[in-house]
Enzyme design. Structure first.
Site, PDB file in Angstrom:
ATOM      1  N   THR A  15       0.888  -1.842   0.430  1.00 53.66           N
ATOM      2  CA  THR A  15       0.117   0.375  -0.365  1.00 53.66           C
ATOM      3  C   THR A  15       0.701   1.013  -0.100  1.00 53.66           C
ATOM      4  O   THR A  15       2.254   1.035   0.252  1.00 53.66           O
ATOM      5  CB  THR A  15      -1.131   0.036   1.348  1.00 53.66           C
ATOM      6  N   ASP A  43      -3.788   6.309   2.526  1.00 58.87           N
ATOM      7  CA  ASP A  43      -3.556   7.401   2.914  1.00 58.87           C
ATOM      8  C   ASP A  43      -3.727   6.797   4.575  1.00 58.87           C
ATOM      9  O   ASP A  43      -4.775   7.107   4.862  1.00 58.87           O
ATOM     10  CB  ASP A  43      -4.001   8.598   2.565  1.00 58.87           C
ATOM     11  N   ASN A  74       4.248   0.430   8.305  1.00 57.01           N
ATOM     12  CA  ASN A  74       5.671   0.672   7.826  1.00 57.01           C
ATOM     13  C   ASN A  74       5.507   2.060   7.276  1.00 57.01           C
ATOM     14  O   ASN A  74       6.607   2.799   8.008  1.00 57.01           O
ATOM     15  CB  ASN A  74       6.318  -0.019   7.164  1.00 57.01           C
ATOM     16  N   TYR A  98       9.244  13.624  16.108  1.00 56.19           N
ATOM     17  CA  TYR A  98       9.045  12.506  15.058  1.00 56.19           C
ATOM     18  C   TYR A  98       9.563  11.894  16.556  1.00 56.19           C
ATOM     19  O   TYR A  98       8.740  10.684  16.379  1.00 56.19           O
ATOM     20  CB  TYR A  98      10.247  11.850  14.831  1.00 56.19           C
ATOM     21  N   LYS A 126       6.528   8.022  17.842  1.00 60.41           N
ATOM     22  CA  LYS A 126       7.188   7.363  18.341  1.00 60.41           C
ATOM     23  C   LYS A 126       6.549   6.557  19.448  1.00 60.41           C
ATOM     24  O   LYS A 126       6.494   5.321  19.731  1.00 60.41           O
ATOM     25  CB  LYS A 126       8.363   6.863  17.957  1.00 60.41           C
ATOM     26  N   VAL A 134      18.790   3.262   9.159  1.00 61.80           N
ATOM     27  CA  VAL A 134      18.434   3.090   8.071  1.00 61.80           C
ATOM     28  C   VAL A 134      18.891   3.603   6.730  1.00 61.80           C
ATOM     29  O   VAL A 134      18.143   4.597   6.572  1.00 61.80           O
ATOM     30  CB  VAL A 134      17.018   2.363   7.553  1.00 61.80           C
ATOM     31  N   THR A 189      17.838   5.748   3.775  1.00 56.29           N
ATOM     32  CA  THR A 189      16.837   4.965   2.738  1.00 56.29           C
ATOM     33  C   THR A 189      16.827   6.652   2.522  1.00 56.29           C
ATOM     34  O   THR A 189      17.752   7.624   3.476  1.00 56.29           O
ATOM     35  CB  THR A 189      15.586   4.846   3.983  1.00 56.29           C
TER      36      THR A 189
END
Length: 239
Positions: free
Chosen positions: A31, A58, A85, A161, A165, A194, A196
């Site tokens: 998705t 979304d 994710n 952020y 979390k 990571v 990314t």
């Protein structure tokens, strides 16, 4: 073959999780907000046309969540694994909100980050719980961060952020306490820093290694570990 739903699957770690799940033989529902422009997912679909389905989702839009659930339910009667994710790190991506430093805070940006990173995963888990309850050893893995650990928090930035979390952690811990009675287990996973689009090129963690560890965790999760918060290596993370 497991039936797996992955949010935010069009890039970064979500894309790598999708790739590895397909490689091991799973049926995957990938998705993202705009699947029509998800070039890498379309390329994977060309290799796995019978096992990869792209779904618009979304996580901040309840109507979109309902539509995604209907699309997945039309294709399968159950899910074995949901990987929450999708997320944002303000300022890390071209469409991500900025201004999360002291002196620049706004309620609008703070709430946007919380909606994507914390509230959205909870609403997605709620929507797909019926399919998970019908699955085989169903699991919900939600990608958190060491930034969400109050014990580990030693710096100011990033405020939003980190708060998002930590909020995700509480939501999923509470969810675990309730859905365990249905045989559905929930775990929070810190994938590490990571490499990314979100983590940047300086990050130490190879997304392929992190994805492999995350998928392994889903296989190893036992009843007594329901609601736990661990790294991708299955090491305890303090709350």
């Amino acid at each position: 073959m497991k039936r797996v739903l992955i949010t935010g699957a069009n890039r970064g770690l979500g894309l790598e999780l999708t790739r590895q799940a397909l490689e091991r033989g799973d049926l995957v529902f990938a998705t993202c907000r705009r699947p029509e422009s998800a070039t890498d997912l379309h390329a994977l679909a060309g290799h796995y046309p019978d096992r990869l389905t792209l779904v618009a989702l979304d996580v901040t839009d309840e109507a979109s969540i309902r539509a995604a659930h209907a699309a997945v339910k039309a294709a399968t009667g159950s899910l074995d694994l949901l990987i929450n994710n999708a997320g944002v790190y303000p300022g890390a991506g071209p469409e991500d909100p900025e201004n999360q430093r002291l002196g620049q805070f706004t309620a609008e940006v703070a709430l946007q980050v919380l909606r994507v990173n914390a509230v959205g995963p909870l609403l997605v888990a709620q929507a797909f719980l019926d399919l998970l309850r019908a699955g085989t050893k169903p699991r919900i893995l939600s990608l958190s961060s060491g930034q969400g650990s109050i014990t580990w928090k030693a710096a100011g930035d990033p405020y939003h952020y980190s708060a998002s979390k930590a909020t995700l952690n509480m939501y999923m811990r509470a969810l675990a306490a309730e859905i365990g009675q249905y045989g559905v287990l929930s775990m929070l996973v810190d994938p590490g820093w990571v490499r990314t689009g979100m983590g940047g090129t300086a990050a130490a963690q190879d997304p392929a290694v992190a994805a492999k560890g995350i998928l392994r965790l889903a296989e190893q999760l036992h009843d007594e570990e329901n609601g736990s918060f661990v790294t991708w290596k299955n090491e305890f993370v303090p709350w």
